[in-house]
Motif scaffolding. Structure first.
Motif: not given
Ligand code: M6R
Length: 366
Positions: A180-184
């Motif tokens: 999702k791209g919600t974590i760095s």
């Protein structure tokens, strides 16, 4: 077959460094900062795109679901609801196309969980399973999933299955967050490295088994216990209380520590042992004030603390230290002393630890 241990439960508690590692084997490569879950591959996009996850399970598996709720919401920013399978199945639950249901079951044979899966399926949900028994009914009823590799769990009280479930659910949340791209990238890599360090940290807690036994001895004849935790340690409090009641038959209740003031604080007196999971994380200051509230009413506090905490030992009656762990992963380590405490108390009371009265390993009745 008990490998030199007095009971299967104790053997299984001590197996956790290995069963946690086995549940990550072939899935986590901390060096290269990568991970994969084979059983999820074709469904990862669906998971990452979902607007809602419903987690179902019973008993300890439900507790693992509560831990996963925090982790999925924190890392993948997907709203999660955790339900007892037995309640879910007897309502008319609202399930939309695109909803994901994650069913957690050690045995894969729990009747309520299986029935809840069939209901969710009939309403169009995609079902993921987190099971320990390959080819079990629940594993076969799901669309996708990831096995825990805890190995056979014989003791009726679930121990290594819980930590394996939390490990696998963490990996699922990490995979969804990454997609999702919600974590760095840096947090993703950090958590993979931290996950790899968990077995050694669990081992370290196991080395404190003798100290835990001494504390257990003091409280063998308590009639009640309260377990308190906040955040990710709230489900750990529930799990600690469940372990104690099912094998020692002592009444125990787990609460989110902040709920105490809404009722349970009335129970506190000098005869009430209170186990508080007070690790150094974002709710530390808050839990310290909860401990002060218990001490002011003469409750006896056993605190699970982070190594090097010099403040709490002066405030509480007993401390059990655990190594520093990233907050997201703390349940994997903070639950270990509670498993040992319950085990020791049950043994000292002469209970049939591996086969407590009225209980079966898998509950195949409704
Ligand atoms: O096999 P399952 O994970 O579906 O079993 C669920 C519960 O029956 C189980 O966790 C039970 O609560 C244990 N005895 C707890 O130690």
């Amino acid at each position: 077959e008990k490998g030199g241990f007095d009971h299967f439960m104790l053997k299984e508690i001590f197996e956790q460094p290995r069963s946690i590692a086995d549940s990550m084997r072939g899935r986590v490569q901390a060096d290269s900062g990568t991970m994969q879950l084979g059983g999820l591959r074709d469904y990862l996009d669906k998971l990452a795109a979902s607007e809602r996850i419903v987690i179902i399970g019973c008993g300890t598996s439900w507790h693992a679901g509560l831990v996963a709720e925090y982790i999925f919401e924190e890392l993948a920013r997907i709203p999660v609801e955790v339900e007892y399978a037995s309640e879910f199945r007897y309502r008319n639950p609202i399930i939309k196309e695109g909803d994901i249901v994650i069913a957690i079951s050690q045995s894969g044979e729990t009747a309520d969980t299986l029935a809840a899966i069939e209901l969710a399926k009939s309403k169009g949900a995609t079902i993921f399973g987190v099971c320990n028994v390959v080819g079990s009914s629940i594993a076969r009823a799901t669309d996708a999933g990831a096995y825990t590799h805890a190995g056979p769990e014989i003791g009726v009280a679930s121990t290594k299955a819980f930590t394996a479930q939390v490990t696998v659910l963490t990996l699922m949340a990490l995979a969804a967050a990454k997609r999702k791209g919600t974590i760095s990238e840096s947090l993703f890599r950090l958590l993979l490295a931290e996950l790899e360090s968990i077995p050694a940290k669990v081992e370290k807690v196991l080395q404190a088994a003798d100290k835990i036994k001494e504390i257990a001895y003091i409280f063998t004849y308590a009639r009640n216990f309260i377990y308190l935790g906040r955040g990710l340690n709230f489900p750990v409090a529930l799990e600690g209380a469940l372990k104690l009641k099912e094998i020692s038959y002592i009444h125990a209740e787990g609460y989110p520590a902040a709920e105490m003031k809404h009722g349970p604080i009335a129970l506190i007196d000098e005869d009430m042992p209170v186990v508080v999971i007070a690790t150094k994380d974002s709710s530390y200051e808050k839990i310290v004030s909860n401990i002060q509230e218990v001490k002011a009413r003469k409750g006896r506090v056993i605190a699970i603390t982070t190594e090097g905490d010099t403040h709490l030992p002066s405030l509480v009656d007993f401390t059990i230290e655990i190594p520093k762990v990233h907050e997201v992963l703390v349940p994997l380590v903070s639950v270990i002393p509670l498993q040992l405490l319950a085990y020791d108390i049950a043994v000292m009371r002469g209970r049939n630890v591996d086969q407590p009265r009225n209980l079966a390993k898998s509950v195949t009745v409704e």
